[in-house]
Design an enzyme around this catalytic site. Sequence first.
Site, short mmCIF file in Angstrom:
data_model
loop_
_atom_site.label_atom_id
_atom_site.label_comp_id
_atom_site.label_asym_id
_atom_site.label_seq_id
_atom_site.Cartn_x
_atom_site.Cartn_y
_atom_site.Cartn_z
N SER A 1 -1.17 10.27 -0.54
CA SER A 1 -0.79 11.06 0.63
C SER A 1 0.30 12.04 0.27
O SER A 1 1.08 11.80 -0.68
CB SER A 1 -0.31 10.15 1.76
OG SER A 1 0.27 10.89 2.82
N TYR B 1 4.51 3.17 5.73
CA TYR B 1 3.36 3.93 5.23
C TYR B 1 3.75 4.77 4.03
O TYR B 1 3.08 4.75 2.98
CB TYR B 1 2.81 4.81 6.35
CG TYR B 1 1.65 5.69 5.95
CD1 TYR B 1 0.36 5.17 5.89
CD2 TYR B 1 1.84 7.02 5.62
CE1 TYR B 1 -0.72 5.97 5.52
CE2 TYR B 1 0.77 7.84 5.26
CZ TYR B 1 -0.50 7.30 5.21
OH TYR B 1 -1.56 8.11 4.84
#
Length: 679
Positions: free
Chosen positions: A556, A569
């Site tokens: 990400s 996350y």
Amino acid sequence: MSVNPTAAELIARSNRLGSDPKNTNYAGGNTSAKGTEIDPVTGEPVELLWVKGSGGDLGTLKPEGLAVLRLDRMRALQDVYPGLDREDEMVAAFDYTLHGKGGAAPSIDTAMHGLVDAAHVDHLHPDSGIAIATAADGPELTAKIFGDKVVWVPWRRPGFQLGLDIAAIKADNPQAIGTILGGHGITAWGDTSEEAEANSLWIIDTAATYIEANSRPEPFGPALDGYAPLPEAERRAKAAALAPTIRGLASADRPVVGHFTDSPEVLDFLASAEHPRLTALGTSCPDHFLRTKVKPLTVDLPATASAEDVIERLGTLHEAYREDYQAYYDRHATADSPAIRGADPLIVLVPGVGMFSFGKDKQTARVAGEFYVNAINVMRGAEGLSTYAPIDEAEKFAIEYWALEEAKLQRQPAPKPLATRIALVTGAASGIGKAIATRLVAEGAVVAIADLSLEKAQAAASELGTTDVAIGIAADVSNEAAVQAAIDETVLAFGGLDLVVNNAGLSLSKSLLETTEADWDLQHNVMAKGSFLVSKAAARVLIDQKLGGDIVYISSKNSVFAGPNNIAYSATKADQAHQVRLLAAELGEYGVKVNGINPDGVVRGSGIFASGWGANRAKTYGIDEQDLGKFYAQRTILKREVVPENVANAVFAICTSDFSHTTGLHIPVDAGVAAAFLR
């Protein structure tokens, strides 16, 4: 477009015959019908021959799979037939007899159908018929089983002369309804489509009934001590352990996809005393050995041998197999022969475990295995009544390296960029994972779609095609045993593994103080630990195969960008990002490339956003959830929304040969976020 009634009747008969495996193998045999149609040039009736074209399958035959010839012109070729030495020229001559435009290319068997004086002709490859055709006393058995209704035809390579031979037999034996073609199959005929079909089935069923009633109790000899099939769970575990090594050996010349079969026919054959002799004799029917090679590689160890012992033995057996195949080629090749097409086996037999078959794609590999099961059935029938006696080696070579076969191979379309690549994509039932799987399949790969929900994984796989293209499997990536089971299932389905995409993920958008220990553990278990477990299990396969491979992490933008309310996350994505670097350094010596993709703002179709993440992020940024994609786009340099297909494009690109020298790379797919530039 209207179809001539005679042709329509032929299609229906072909589909019935071809859809039952007792009648013929996949893509094996051909059927024909003769009838009339109005010639659009003269307005007069013209007699035509409709015959299944080259490369088609009877069970799925459609009108466009028929070759349509002018019967008068086709039969006139008898006057210019130059003889056996120039037999191959007759296939090209069929082009000058074609009627109309379109249609399939005429096959080598066209002469058999056109020259035989019968309105309808079937040529089939039933196991029962080939068993008689390959028996040492086939002529005597034919007379005993069928009387004068079926005539024995000595082996002759398919072609114009064989058509002349069968035509003469039909003329000289008005009582006959068909023939047994030595070493090959059967041919039957009739005045009507119904009669031809009935005659074909009568020959097939009569042969099968006779074999069943008269076969000796143990056609393959007594059972061998230590060669009995392993219990199913043990058998499949051993198969999964052996598969990567076997696929690597079968891919020494060119990469192949695999298929595993542990049917009773295979296991019982390998448990019997005569299987070493029979496997060495090879297959007989041309349709069989063109797809299986002339003989398999057979492991000469009992079922009780450990996987480690079998793997060690396989190296020696593979070397010997390659030397033997090269010698076979050298014995028979001439200056005009096509180049050797590779010396690796297409069938590998392991007693107690089963059969591994290989091909340029999953369907070809599966069909090769089906053909060898056909060959086992043939050998059982022949050995039960007599002695199995296939056509001789020189004739096999003449067909395997026939100029006409080579021309057929050269007509095949060029392979797609990822042809023969076997992929496993985690979290692939929706969103980015599904888009990646879809792109990989479109580029020629076969894919195992892994997801926490088996039902969703199977549904996503079914959208991509048959199980020859994609399978759906359950995988809890946070559980080591479940991960290993998913890897094993992929390996058994496709023979091995080349490409792993660690995509499974989830996110809970919370601030530091709101994030619980359970939140932290959940996200790290799925993404950091899950990627580690999947990569570890996959690496064992990739190393054993010795074919290199790719591991791709869907990380990400957040792995390098610090944003609010996202600690668990982002931290686990940073973990994944560094796994890429660590594994690239460790696995490079095995030719395995490890790279990462850093997406951002993938809202459309995303399972993460749909599960509440989107609402939380929208709240963080003070916007409506439905505007989140537009919001993310406007904060990028390119002002473009990122969708799952953009991520899939990057995965495809990094796995192609264009990036053969790239490992340890992270590719941003975020439309440009300066704060996430890698430095």
